[in-house]
Design an enzyme around this catalytic site. Sequence first.
Site, mmCIF file in Angstrom:
data_model
loop_
_atom_site.group_PDB
_atom_site.id
_atom_site.type_symbol
_atom_site.label_atom_id
_atom_site.label_comp_id
_atom_site.label_asym_id
_atom_site.label_seq_id
_atom_site.Cartn_x
_atom_site.Cartn_y
_atom_site.Cartn_z
ATOM 1 N N CYS A 144 21.403 -3.893 12.558
ATOM 2 C CA CYS A 144 21.031 -4.527 11.289
ATOM 3 C C CYS A 144 21.720 -5.884 11.212
ATOM 4 C CB CYS A 144 21.350 -3.635 10.093
ATOM 5 S SG CYS A 144 23.105 -3.238 9.868
ATOM 6 N N ARG A 185 23.182 -0.403 6.922
ATOM 7 C CA ARG A 185 22.060 0.371 7.456
ATOM 8 C C ARG A 185 22.311 0.946 8.854
ATOM 9 N NH1 ARG A 185 17.917 -4.408 6.524
ATOM 10 N NH2 ARG A 185 19.888 -5.476 6.992
ATOM 11 N N ASP A 226 17.371 -4.288 2.955
ATOM 12 C CA ASP A 226 18.812 -4.524 2.978
ATOM 13 C C ASP A 226 19.395 -4.099 1.619
ATOM 14 O OD1 ASP A 226 21.345 -5.502 2.992
ATOM 15 O OD2 ASP A 226 20.797 -7.505 3.704
HETATM 16 P P1 4NP Z 1 23.506 -4.358 6.639
HETATM 17 O O1 4NP Z 1 23.759 -4.998 5.181
HETATM 18 O O2 4NP Z 1 22.809 -5.431 7.458
HETATM 19 O O3 4NP Z 1 22.633 -3.192 6.369
HETATM 20 O O4 4NP Z 1 24.855 -3.997 7.186
HETATM 21 C C1 4NP Z 1 24.424 -6.226 5.032
HETATM 22 C C2 4NP Z 1 25.797 -6.232 4.956
HETATM 23 C C3 4NP Z 1 26.469 -7.431 4.785
HETATM 24 C C4 4NP Z 1 25.759 -8.597 4.677
HETATM 25 C C5 4NP Z 1 24.379 -8.598 4.748
HETATM 26 C C6 4NP Z 1 23.713 -7.390 4.924
HETATM 27 N N1 4NP Z 1 26.448 -9.837 4.479
HETATM 28 O O5 4NP Z 1 25.765 -10.851 4.327
HETATM 29 O O6 4NP Z 1 27.683 -9.842 4.450
#
Ligand code: 4NP
Length: 157
Positions: free
Chosen positions: A9, A15, A123
């Site tokens: 992800c 995720r 997300d």
């Molecule tokens: P993930 O969610 O891609 O599902 O782990 C996110 C976690 C952090 C960030 C973006 C998406 N961020 O921009 O810090």
Amino acid sequence: MKTNVLMVCLGNICRSPLAEGILKSKTDPKKIYVDSAGTGDYHVGDPPDPRSIAIAKSHKLDITSQRGRQFSAQDFDHFDQIYVMDTFNYADVIALARNEDDKKKVKLILDEIFPGENVDVPDPYQGVAEGFKNVYKMLDEACEIIASKLKEKHPHE
Ligand code: 4NP
């Protein structure tokens, strides 16, 4: 030979750690190696988001020992199947592919449920706990299909 599966992800804290934990719970570690990574470097070394830890725990999965790491082109050498959560992750991972064989390993995870429909795992980072419930449900369904395909690939080893 083991099959190596990578979940990807953006941050590797919401995720893909859930996808890693869920697929691990449905497969035999002697046959299938599962890992996860993020396309971004924002959370390298961090544990999963507390909301992912909580929803995993409610399904009796412990993902607390996972730590964030960034996807790199070398991952194409180690992994046979690379599942991305959304079309942004897909574009970022494909951009690092060195050849057609690398590209062939990459698939949107919800393609397992909705083939060819380009459906994203949303997300949940900026959202509420409810978002994590939905993400869990989608990933659980997709991982059930992935696990049964992997079982066909590793019948009686
Ligand atoms: P993930 O969610 O891609 O599902 O782990 C996110 C976690 C952090 C960030 C973006 C998406 N961020 O921009 O810090």
